[in-house]
Write an enzyme that holds these catalytic residues in place. Structure first.
Site, mmCIF file in Angstrom:
data_model
loop_
_atom_site.group_PDB
_atom_site.id
_atom_site.type_symbol
_atom_site.label_atom_id
_atom_site.label_comp_id
_atom_site.label_asym_id
_atom_site.label_seq_id
_atom_site.Cartn_x
_atom_site.Cartn_y
_atom_site.Cartn_z
ATOM 1 N N LYS A 13 0.824 -1.213 0.000
ATOM 2 C CA LYS A 13 0.000 0.000 0.000
ATOM 3 C C LYS A 13 0.857 1.261 0.000
ATOM 4 O O LYS A 13 0.593 2.189 -0.748
ATOM 5 C CB LYS A 13 -0.913 0.054 1.238
ATOM 6 C CG LYS A 13 -1.942 -1.041 1.307
ATOM 7 C CD LYS A 13 -2.954 -0.791 2.431
ATOM 8 C CE LYS A 13 -2.333 -0.719 3.818
ATOM 9 N NZ LYS A 13 -1.675 -1.964 4.262
ATOM 10 N N ARG A 88 -9.066 1.550 9.451
ATOM 11 C CA ARG A 88 -8.554 0.212 9.697
ATOM 12 C C ARG A 88 -9.517 -0.606 10.539
ATOM 13 O O ARG A 88 -9.190 -1.699 10.960
ATOM 14 C CB ARG A 88 -7.244 0.334 10.454
ATOM 15 C CG ARG A 88 -6.099 -0.462 9.827
ATOM 16 C CD ARG A 88 -4.896 0.001 10.552
ATOM 17 N NE ARG A 88 -3.703 -0.735 10.425
ATOM 18 C CZ ARG A 88 -2.608 -0.227 9.854
ATOM 19 N NH1 ARG A 88 -2.639 0.946 9.270
ATOM 20 N NH2 ARG A 88 -1.508 -0.914 9.871
ATOM 21 N N ARG A 127 11.694 -7.473 4.835
ATOM 22 C CA ARG A 127 11.847 -6.101 4.339
ATOM 23 C C ARG A 127 12.579 -5.197 5.320
ATOM 24 O O ARG A 127 12.498 -5.353 6.524
ATOM 25 C CB ARG A 127 10.484 -5.494 3.951
ATOM 26 C CG ARG A 127 9.777 -4.748 5.049
ATOM 27 C CD ARG A 127 8.506 -4.055 4.579
ATOM 28 N NE ARG A 127 7.705 -3.702 5.736
ATOM 29 C CZ ARG A 127 6.492 -3.196 5.699
ATOM 30 N NH1 ARG A 127 5.892 -2.990 4.535
ATOM 31 N NH2 ARG A 127 5.852 -2.883 6.798
ATOM 32 N N ARG A 155 11.880 -2.582 10.880
ATOM 33 C CA ARG A 155 10.896 -2.009 11.797
ATOM 34 C C ARG A 155 10.642 -2.997 12.932
ATOM 35 O O ARG A 155 10.562 -4.186 12.706
ATOM 36 C CB ARG A 155 9.581 -1.752 11.052
ATOM 37 C CG ARG A 155 9.494 -0.390 10.419
ATOM 38 C CD ARG A 155 8.308 -0.248 9.506
ATOM 39 N NE ARG A 155 7.021 -0.633 10.084
ATOM 40 C CZ ARG A 155 5.851 -0.473 9.461
ATOM 41 N NH1 ARG A 155 5.808 0.069 8.242
ATOM 42 N NH2 ARG A 155 4.730 -0.848 10.024
ATOM 43 N N ARG A 166 -0.040 -8.600 13.843
ATOM 44 C CA ARG A 166 -0.595 -7.608 12.905
ATOM 45 C C ARG A 166 -1.546 -8.271 11.913
ATOM 46 O O ARG A 166 -2.563 -7.714 11.550
ATOM 47 C CB ARG A 166 0.533 -6.893 12.150
ATOM 48 C CG ARG A 166 1.280 -5.896 13.036
ATOM 49 C CD ARG A 166 2.581 -5.477 12.411
ATOM 50 N NE ARG A 166 2.415 -4.621 11.261
ATOM 51 C CZ ARG A 166 3.330 -4.484 10.301
ATOM 52 N NH1 ARG A 166 4.458 -5.161 10.350
ATOM 53 N NH2 ARG A 166 3.111 -3.676 9.286
HETATM 54 P P1 AMP Z 1 1.432 0.865 9.272
HETATM 55 O O1 AMP Z 1 2.691 1.568 8.916
HETATM 56 O O2 AMP Z 1 0.247 1.359 8.475
HETATM 57 O O3 AMP Z 1 1.560 -0.635 9.238
HETATM 58 O O4 AMP Z 1 1.107 1.258 10.793
HETATM 59 C C1 AMP Z 1 2.002 0.945 11.841
HETATM 60 C C2 AMP Z 1 1.247 0.923 13.162
HETATM 61 O O5 AMP Z 1 0.669 2.213 13.429
HETATM 62 C C3 AMP Z 1 0.067 -0.047 13.226
HETATM 63 O O6 AMP Z 1 0.464 -1.385 13.500
HETATM 64 C C4 AMP Z 1 -0.744 0.571 14.359
HETATM 65 O O7 AMP Z 1 -0.168 0.300 15.624
HETATM 66 C C5 AMP Z 1 -0.594 2.058 14.079
HETATM 67 N N1 AMP Z 1 -1.679 2.512 13.169
HETATM 68 C C6 AMP Z 1 -1.530 2.947 11.889
HETATM 69 N N2 AMP Z 1 -2.732 3.260 11.355
HETATM 70 C C7 AMP Z 1 -3.658 3.005 12.321
HETATM 71 C C8 AMP Z 1 -5.072 3.096 12.386
HETATM 72 N N3 AMP Z 1 -5.807 3.482 11.327
HETATM 73 N N4 AMP Z 1 -5.692 2.755 13.538
HETATM 74 C C9 AMP Z 1 -4.983 2.368 14.611
HETATM 75 N N5 AMP Z 1 -3.654 2.220 14.621
HETATM 76 C C10 AMP Z 1 -2.982 2.537 13.486
#
Ligand code: AMP
Length: 211
Positions: A13, A88, A127, A155, A166
């Site tokens: 994404k 989400r 990654r 990460r 996740r």
């Molecule tokens: P991502 O980079 O999109 O995988 O986001 C990393 C982390 O940020 C996620 O695992 C959540 O802990 C937090 N996060 C990102 N977007 C959201 C969301 N829409 N709602 C809640 N937590 C979020």
């Protein structure tokens, strides 16, 4: 173009978001990136989000929704936006629908990237991420494919135990928004395997057809 990206972690994404935002000349709004920037800067928001992020869980809706509501009020989002990583869960999707109703600017599409679980696990666990620009890089890479910086790291939430959490969170909480957007007549699905350029092309043509 007001667009939401949906798909499991590792579906690409973030990578596609950059190209699509450029193509449609709209801001790329990534809640994960905003949280990571807050974490790095040690803000209150970052400190509140930290433990949830480290466990691979969702940051509570009140914090997340307020952050996105604010961001959508910025002037660069007035003529469109691409949301990557929010909504989400169904509650967040309902908040977005409410914001769009208030602004009288309906969402154009929810673009779903579909990918098999085995491929997701393999991609995430191998990654690296660029500390300078946030772009993903392959495990063997020595510099960022996007900005050429050499500080690449894994990460915390790309470590195997957290990946499993996740994915479970995705299935339980995020996957239901696919039916939500299907019912709204906004869902556009494309397969997320193939080269980055092929997927971008497919996404643009699917979005052009859906408009
Ligand atoms: P991502 O980079 O999109 O995988 O986001 C990393 C982390 O940020 C996620 O695992 C959540 O802990 C937090 N996060 C990102 N977007 C959201 C969301 N829409 N709602 C809640 N937590 C979020």
């Amino acid at each position: 173009m007001r667009l939401v990206l949906v798909g499991p972690p590792g579906a690409g994404k973030g990578t596609q978001a950059k190209f699509l935002a450029e193509h449609f000349a709209i801001p790329h709004i990534s809640t994960g990136d905003i949280f990571r920037a807050n974490l790095k800067a040690g803000t209150d928001l970052g400190n509140q989000a930290k433990a949830f992020m480290e466990r691979g869980e969702l940051v509570p809706d009140d914090l997340t929704n307020a952050m996105v509501r604010d961001r959508l009020n910025d002037s660069d989002a007035a003529n469109g936006f691409l949301l990557d990583g929010w909504p989400r869960n169904v509650n967040q999707a309902e908040v977005l629908r409410q914001i769009m109703t208030e602004k009288k600017t309906p969402l154009n599409a929810a673009l779903e990237f579909s990918l098999a679980n085995e491929i997701i696990i393999e991609r995430l666990s191998s990654r690296l991420t660029c500390r300078a620009c946030g772009a993903p890089a392959e495990a063997k890479a020595t510099k960022c494919p996007a900005c050429a910086a050499t500080d690449l790291y894994q990460r915390e939430d790309d470590k195997p135990e957290v990946i499993a959490r996740r994915l479970a969170v995705y299935e339980e909480q995020t996957a239901p928004i696919i039916s939500f957007y299907k019912n709204e007549g906004l869902l556009v699905t494309i397969p997320a395997n193939g080269s980055v350029a092929e997927i971008t092309k497919q996404a643009i043509s699917a979005l052009d057809t859906a408009k």
